[in-house]
Each structure stands twice: as C-alpha cells, then as structure tokens.
Design a protein around this motif. Structure first.
Motif, short mmCIF file in Angstrom:
data_model
loop_
_atom_site.label_atom_id
_atom_site.label_comp_id
_atom_site.label_asym_id
_atom_site.label_seq_id
_atom_site.Cartn_x
_atom_site.Cartn_y
_atom_site.Cartn_z
N HIS A 69 -15.33 -28.85 103.67
CA HIS A 69 -14.88 -28.19 102.45
C HIS A 69 -13.87 -29.08 101.73
O HIS A 69 -13.06 -29.77 102.36
CB HIS A 69 -14.24 -26.84 102.78
CG HIS A 69 -14.13 -25.92 101.61
ND1 HIS A 69 -13.04 -25.94 100.77
CD2 HIS A 69 -14.98 -24.98 101.13
CE1 HIS A 69 -13.22 -25.04 99.82
NE2 HIS A 69 -14.39 -24.43 100.01
N ALA A 81 -14.88 -25.33 111.64
CA ALA A 81 -15.29 -24.92 110.30
C ALA A 81 -16.74 -24.49 110.27
O ALA A 81 -17.12 -23.53 109.59
CB ALA A 81 -15.04 -26.05 109.31
N THR A 84 -17.00 -21.01 112.09
CA THR A 84 -16.36 -19.91 111.37
C THR A 84 -16.85 -19.74 109.93
O THR A 84 -16.38 -18.86 109.21
CB THR A 84 -14.83 -20.10 111.35
OG1 THR A 84 -14.53 -21.35 110.70
CG2 THR A 84 -14.27 -20.10 112.76
N ARG A 86 -16.53 -21.90 107.41
CA ARG A 86 -15.60 -22.43 106.42
C ARG A 86 -15.98 -23.82 105.94
O ARG A 86 -15.21 -24.46 105.23
CB ARG A 86 -14.19 -22.45 107.01
CG ARG A 86 -13.66 -21.05 107.31
CD ARG A 86 -12.30 -21.09 107.95
NE ARG A 86 -11.81 -19.74 108.26
CZ ARG A 86 -10.71 -19.47 108.94
NH1 ARG A 86 -9.95 -20.48 109.39
NH2 ARG A 86 -10.35 -18.23 109.17
#
Length: 229
Positions: A69, A81, A84, A86
């Motif tokens: 990200h 990430a 989860t 993200r």
C-alpha cells in the motif's frame, strides 16, 4: 460515482513468481511489489464476464500484482498486510471487448484497458478463456472445478486498486461482494502465445503451477472515483 456492477462472473489463477522480475515489470508505477517469503510475489490472471452493470455487458482479462500500500512505511509488514487485507493490487494489464468500457475505464480510473478478442466459457464446470489481439494469442487459461467456499456476507470486502497510464498512478477504492465461490490449490492450465503481453508473463516465470485457482458465479462490485498519488 460510484459505478456499480450488479452481476458479473469470473475465474482466475494466482501464481507465485520471483519478486525481482515482477518489480522490474511494475517499476513504471512507482509502487513496490508485495514481497513474500522466498522472495516471491503474487500475480493473478482473471477472466471476468460483466453481465449487468453501469458500463454495460463486456468481457475483461486482467493481469494484476499484489503491491505494498502506498501509505506503508516499509516492507517488514508485507506478509501481515496480505493476511489482513491491507495490501493493494496493481492492475497491470486489462484487455476488454467493449468500446464504451474502454473509454470509461481509461477516462474515469485510468485503468490500462485495450481492445482484444475473447473466447470464454463461464458455464461449464471447467472454466476456460482464450484471449487474442490482432490475431495473436495472448493467453489461454483453463480452471478446473474447486471446492465450495463460504460466502463473505452482504458487506463484502474492499481494497485499494492501483492503475497507471499517461505517467500518473491512481488509487481507486473497490468493493466486491462475491457468492457461489469455488477454490482449490493448483487447478489451472496456462498456455501463452506470441504476443507482447505473453512475453511479459514469460519474463516473470510463467507458465508454472498455479498456487491456487478459483471461480465466482455471482459477483457484485462498486468502484469509487480515482485519486492521483
């Protein structure tokens, strides 16, 4: 905005590929590949049949990479990430077979849409799709039946999708509400042709055994406006 897709169906195959050539391929975006254990990256090939939506009916083929990200501070949390939700996804290639969705996709979100020819079967238990451009084969993908997986519920899941054309990288919030999902380890057969996109896929080590493959019989989506980074 937002643009709504009320019904689509899809099948896909996800591959673990060497991170370094994957990063070189997406350097143009300014984003960093999501690096997984073993110096691997995730690349997904997907065929989508848009049945009912604001952009009309059309077929689409996507080549995407999981990326860090743009707000992430370092690579130390890449695996977390991914787990989860993200991380982000970079839409690297996006051939379609409709003029209106081509214009809308490039004009609204800067998705890298281009016209191509599709021969796709979403109805058989074994899903298959062949993509050509100017008479040259790009990719032929077959996905065998998987096991039914639990639906994610009405709320669905959302993530940030990245795109890049004309020197600008943009981020779009994308919500998906799938049902009728099937998935399995492996289960995909990929044949690459002599097109430049096929050469790109070979440059990152494809074809190889898929990490997993999946299909979705009913898929609703919502796309927000794009934000330039």
């Amino acid at each position: 905005m937002p643009v709504r897709i009320r019904l689509a169906r899809a099948f896909m195959a996800t591959y673990l590929v060497p991170a370094e050539p994957a990063q070189r391929l997406i350097d143009y975006s300014g984003l960093r590949i999501l690096r997984l254990p073993g110096a691997r990256a995730m690349c997904t090939l997907v065929f989508v049949d848009y049945v009912d939506g604001d952009l009309g009916p059309y077929n689409e083929f996507g080549v995407s990479f999981m990326v860090r990200h743009h707000t992430a501070a370092s690579r130390s949390g890449d695996l977390k990430a991914l787990i989860t939700g993200r991380a982000g996804v970079l839409i690297h290639r996006l051939p379609v077979d409709g003029d209106f969705t081509l214009a809308a996709g490039r004009g609204i979100w800067c998705f890298p849409k281009e016209l191509a020819e599709f021969v796709v079967d979403h109805d058989d238990r074994t899903r298959s799709g062949a993509l050509h451009q100017d008479g040259r084969l790009i990719a032929d993908l077959t996905v065998r039946p998987g096991f039914a997986t639990p639906n994610r519920g009405a709320a669905g899941s959302s993530f940030d999708a990245y795109s890049h054309i004309d020197g600008v990288t943009r981020c779009t919030r994308w919500e998906m509400r799938p049902s009728g999902m099937r998935a399995r380890l492996g289960g995909a057969q990929l044949t690459l042709g002599d097109h430049e996109i096929a050469a790109e896929l070979r440059s990152i080590g494809l074809p190889r055994r898929a990490l997993m493959s999946s299909s979705v019989s009913r898929l609703a989506m919502t796309f927000d406006d794009a934000t330039a980074l």
